[in-house]
Design a protein around this motif. Structure first.
Motif, PDB file in Angstrom:
ATOM      1  N   ASP A   1       0.806  -1.208   0.000  1.00 45.55           N
ATOM      2  CA  ASP A   1       0.000   0.000   0.000  1.00 45.55           C
ATOM      3  C   ASP A   1       0.847   1.268   0.000  1.00 45.55           C
ATOM      4  O   ASP A   1       0.327   2.370   0.133  1.00 45.55           O
ATOM      5  N   ASN A   2       2.178   1.144  -0.145  1.00 51.30           N
ATOM      6  CA  ASN A   2       3.040   2.316  -0.183  1.00 51.30           C
ATOM      7  C   ASN A   2       3.190   2.775  -1.626  1.00 51.30           C
ATOM      8  O   ASN A   2       4.003   2.254  -2.374  1.00 51.30           O
ATOM      9  N   ASP A   3       2.348   3.727  -2.030  1.00 50.20           N
ATOM     10  CA  ASP A   3       2.374   4.173  -3.414  1.00 50.20           C
ATOM     11  C   ASP A   3       3.045   5.538  -3.574  1.00 50.20           C
ATOM     12  O   ASP A   3       2.871   6.209  -4.588  1.00 50.20           O
ATOM     13  N   THR A   4       3.837   5.959  -2.550  1.00 44.77           N
ATOM     14  CA  THR A   4       4.580   7.206  -2.692  1.00 44.77           C
ATOM     15  C   THR A   4       5.674   7.027  -3.746  1.00 44.77           C
ATOM     16  O   THR A   4       6.237   5.946  -3.891  1.00 44.77           O
ATOM     17  N   PRO A   5       5.978   8.076  -4.510  1.00 45.87           N
ATOM     18  CA  PRO A   5       6.986   7.951  -5.578  1.00 45.87           C
ATOM     19  C   PRO A   5       8.354   7.578  -5.016  1.00 45.87           C
ATOM     20  O   PRO A   5       8.710   7.951  -3.891  1.00 45.87           O
ATOM     21  N   LEU A   6       9.102   6.846  -5.787  1.00 48.50           N
ATOM     22  CA  LEU A   6      10.466   6.512  -5.398  1.00 48.50           C
ATOM     23  C   LEU A   6      11.304   7.785  -5.325  1.00 48.50           C
ATOM     24  O   LEU A   6      11.115   8.715  -6.112  1.00 48.50           O
TER      25      LEU A   6
ATOM     26  N   ASN B   1      12.706   5.497  13.938  1.00 47.05           N
ATOM     27  CA  ASN B   1      12.251   6.132  12.697  1.00 47.05           C
ATOM     28  C   ASN B   1      13.182   5.813  11.529  1.00 47.05           C
ATOM     29  O   ASN B   1      12.737   5.669  10.381  1.00 47.05           O
ATOM     30  N   GLN B   2      14.486   5.670  11.810  1.00 47.07           N
ATOM     31  CA  GLN B   2      15.428   5.293  10.758  1.00 47.07           C
ATOM     32  C   GLN B   2      15.191   3.855  10.311  1.00 47.07           C
ATOM     33  O   GLN B   2      15.205   3.549   9.118  1.00 47.07           O
ATOM     34  N   GLN B   3      14.967   2.974  11.291  1.00 42.65           N
ATOM     35  CA  GLN B   3      14.671   1.577  10.971  1.00 42.65           C
ATOM     36  C   GLN B   3      13.381   1.472  10.166  1.00 42.65           C
ATOM     37  O   GLN B   3      13.314   0.750   9.163  1.00 42.65           O
ATOM     38  N   GLY B   4      12.354   2.220  10.583  1.00 44.99           N
ATOM     39  CA  GLY B   4      11.084   2.190   9.867  1.00 44.99           C
ATOM     40  C   GLY B   4      11.212   2.706   8.445  1.00 44.99           C
ATOM     41  O   GLY B   4      10.586   2.168   7.524  1.00 44.99           O
ATOM     42  N   ALA B   5      12.025   3.735   8.255  1.00 40.52           N
ATOM     43  CA  ALA B   5      12.220   4.300   6.915  1.00 40.52           C
ATOM     44  C   ALA B   5      12.885   3.292   5.992  1.00 40.52           C
ATOM     45  O   ALA B   5      12.522   3.176   4.814  1.00 40.52           O
ATOM     46  N   ILE B   6      13.858   2.546   6.504  1.00 44.74           N
ATOM     47  CA  ILE B   6      14.556   1.553   5.679  1.00 44.74           C
ATOM     48  C   ILE B   6      13.610   0.414   5.310  1.00 44.74           C
ATOM     49  O   ILE B   6      13.547  -0.014   4.151  1.00 44.74           O
ATOM     50  N   ILE B   7      12.857  -0.102   6.294  1.00 48.77           N
ATOM     51  CA  ILE B   7      11.915  -1.188   6.014  1.00 48.77           C
ATOM     52  C   ILE B   7      10.866  -0.734   5.005  1.00 48.77           C
ATOM     53  O   ILE B   7      10.526  -1.460   4.060  1.00 48.77           O
ATOM     54  N   SER B   8      10.341   0.477   5.185  1.00 44.56           N
ATOM     55  CA  SER B   8       9.360   1.014   4.252  1.00 44.56           C
ATOM     56  C   SER B   8       9.937   1.111   2.843  1.00 44.56           C
ATOM     57  O   SER B   8       9.269   0.778   1.854  1.00 44.56           O
ATOM     58  N   SER B   9      11.201   1.534   2.749  1.00 45.34           N
ATOM     59  CA  SER B   9      11.851   1.649   1.438  1.00 45.34           C
ATOM     60  C   SER B   9      12.039   0.287   0.792  1.00 45.34           C
ATOM     61  O   SER B   9      11.792   0.116  -0.411  1.00 45.34           O
ATOM     62  N   VAL B  10      12.469  -0.694   1.572  1.00 45.25           N
ATOM     63  CA  VAL B  10      12.663  -2.047   1.032  1.00 45.25           C
ATOM     64  C   VAL B  10      11.344  -2.604   0.505  1.00 45.25           C
ATOM     65  O   VAL B  10      11.287  -3.172  -0.595  1.00 45.25           O
ATOM     66  N   LEU B  11      10.268  -2.447   1.269  1.00 48.59           N
ATOM     67  CA  LEU B  11       8.965  -2.930   0.828  1.00 48.59           C
ATOM     68  C   LEU B  11       8.512  -2.219  -0.449  1.00 48.59           C
ATOM     69  O   LEU B  11       7.926  -2.829  -1.348  1.00 48.59           O
ATOM     70  N   LYS B  12       8.783  -0.912  -0.531  1.00 51.73           N
ATOM     71  CA  LYS B  12       8.421  -0.165  -1.726  1.00 51.73           C
ATOM     72  C   LYS B  12       9.191  -0.678  -2.946  1.00 51.73           C
ATOM     73  O   LYS B  12       8.632  -0.834  -4.028  1.00 51.73           O
ATOM     74  N   LEU B  13      10.488  -0.957  -2.770  1.00 51.00           N
ATOM     75  CA  LEU B  13      11.312  -1.459  -3.872  1.00 51.00           C
ATOM     76  C   LEU B  13      10.857  -2.855  -4.311  1.00 51.00           C
ATOM     77  O   LEU B  13      10.799  -3.155  -5.500  1.00 51.00           O
ATOM     78  N   ILE B  14      10.535  -3.699  -3.325  1.00 51.13           N
ATOM     79  CA  ILE B  14      10.050  -5.045  -3.651  1.00 51.13           C
ATOM     80  C   ILE B  14       8.718  -4.964  -4.398  1.00 51.13           C
ATOM     81  O   ILE B  14       8.453  -5.735  -5.330  1.00 51.13           O
TER      82      ILE B  14
END
Length: 244
Positions: free
Chosen positions: A10-15, A60-73
Motif C-alpha cells: 500500500d506504499n504508493d509514494t513515488p520513489l 524512525n530510521q529503521q522504519g524508513a529503511i523497512i518502508s523503502s525495502v517494501l516499496k522497492l520489492i
C-alpha cells in the motif's frame, strides 16, 4: 518503462533518492556474495559506518529503511523496451548475448523474522536475484563505486533527508569524475530538485546546504577531492566548484 505497484503493497509514494540509496546498498551486499542482510547493516552502510557495529539506529530510521525495502520489492517496471534498445545499440552481456528483461521488481527480495546465530533478527532481507537496474548499468559501464566511509561525515544527524543529500551529491561527484567532460560543479538548485526540497522552507534549505558543505569538507579531508569553493552571488549560495 512502465511502472506500477503490485497488489499487497500500500506504499504508493513515488520513489526518491532515499530509496535509490537503500537499493544501492542492497545491490552492494548482493555483489559481495551475501544472500541476506539486515536493516542495521543497511543503515551502517548508508551513514558510512560499515564496521561500527555499535552504531545506533533509531526507530524512525529503521522504519524508513523497512518502508523503502517494501516499496522497492513492490515496484514493478517493464524493462522489455530498455532491453530491446540495449540490444540495438550492441550492448551485450559477458557472453555476448542480448539482455532479456520483462516486467520485473526493482528488488527481488523478501523480508522475514528469523534466527541467526541463536539470535532472533527482525527485518532480515533475503535476496532472490540481483536488481535489473544493476544489470543494465553494468552492461553500459555506468556503475558508480566508492568506499562507504566517504559518507561518514562528522557532526551530521543522519535523517533520511541528510542521507539522501549525501548519497546524491557523492554520486554526482563520482559521475563527474568518471566523465571528464562534465563541469566540476554541483548546484544547490539541482540538489534541492533531486532531493525534493525545492518547495521547502528557507531553514530546511539552509540545513541542506550546510550538509552539502560538510560533505565537501569531509571529501577534501579524505583526499577524495583536492579542493572546493562555494560560489556565492548576491549573498546567495549558488553552487560548489571542486577539483580532483
Amino acid at each position: 518503462m512502465a511502472l506500477q505497484n503490485t497488489d499487497g503493497f500500500d506504499n504508493d509514494t513515488p520513489l526518491d533518492e532515499f530509496d535509490r540509496a537503500v537499493l544501492g546498498v542492497i545491490i552492494s551486499e548482493y555483489l559481495a556474495g551475501n544472500r541476506y542482510t539486515t536493516v542495521k547493516i543497511i543503515f551502517r552502510a548508508l551513514i558510512g559506518k560499515v564496521a561500527d557495529r555499535g552504531a545506533i539506529i533509531l526507530k524512525n530510521q529503521q522504519g524508513a529503511i523497512i518502508s523503502s525495502v517494501l516499496k522497492l520489492i513492490g515496484t514493478i517496471i517493464d524493462f522489455s523496451g530498455v532491453a530491446d534498445s540495449l540490444c540495438e545499440m550492441h550492448y551485450r552481456d559477458i557472453d555476448g548475448n542480448c539482455l532479456k528483461f520483462g516486467a520485473e521488481a526493482l528488488l527481488s527480495a523478501g523480508i522475514v523474522v528469523t534466527k541467526i546465530n541463536d539470535q532472533v533478527m527482525n527485518g532480515v532481507i533475503y535476496f532472490k536475484d540481483n536488481s535489473p537496474l544493476f544489470d543494465i548499468a553494468d552492461v553500459k559501464n555506468q556503475v558508480i563505486r566508492y568506499p562507504h566511509a566517504l559518507l561518514d561525515v562528522p557532526n551530521l544527524n543522519n535523517t533520511t533527508q541528510i542521507i539522501s543529500i549525501k548519497k546524491y551529491v557523492l554520486r554526482r561527484i563520482c559521475e563527474i569524475k568518471l566523465h571528464k567532460q562534465l563541469a566540476h560543479t554541483i548546484t544547490f538548485d539541482d540538489v534541492f530538485l533531486k532531493c525534493r526540497l525545492s518547495n521547502c522552507s528557507r531553514s530546511v534549505k539552509k540545513d541542506a546546504r550546510n550538509a552539502v558543505l560538510k560533505l565537501f569538507h569531509h571529501l577534501s579531508d579524505q583526499s577524495f577531492i583536492k579542493s572546493f569553493e562555494p560560489v556565492i552571488q548576491r549573498q546567495k549560495f549558488i553552487s560548489v566548484k571542486f577539483l580532483f
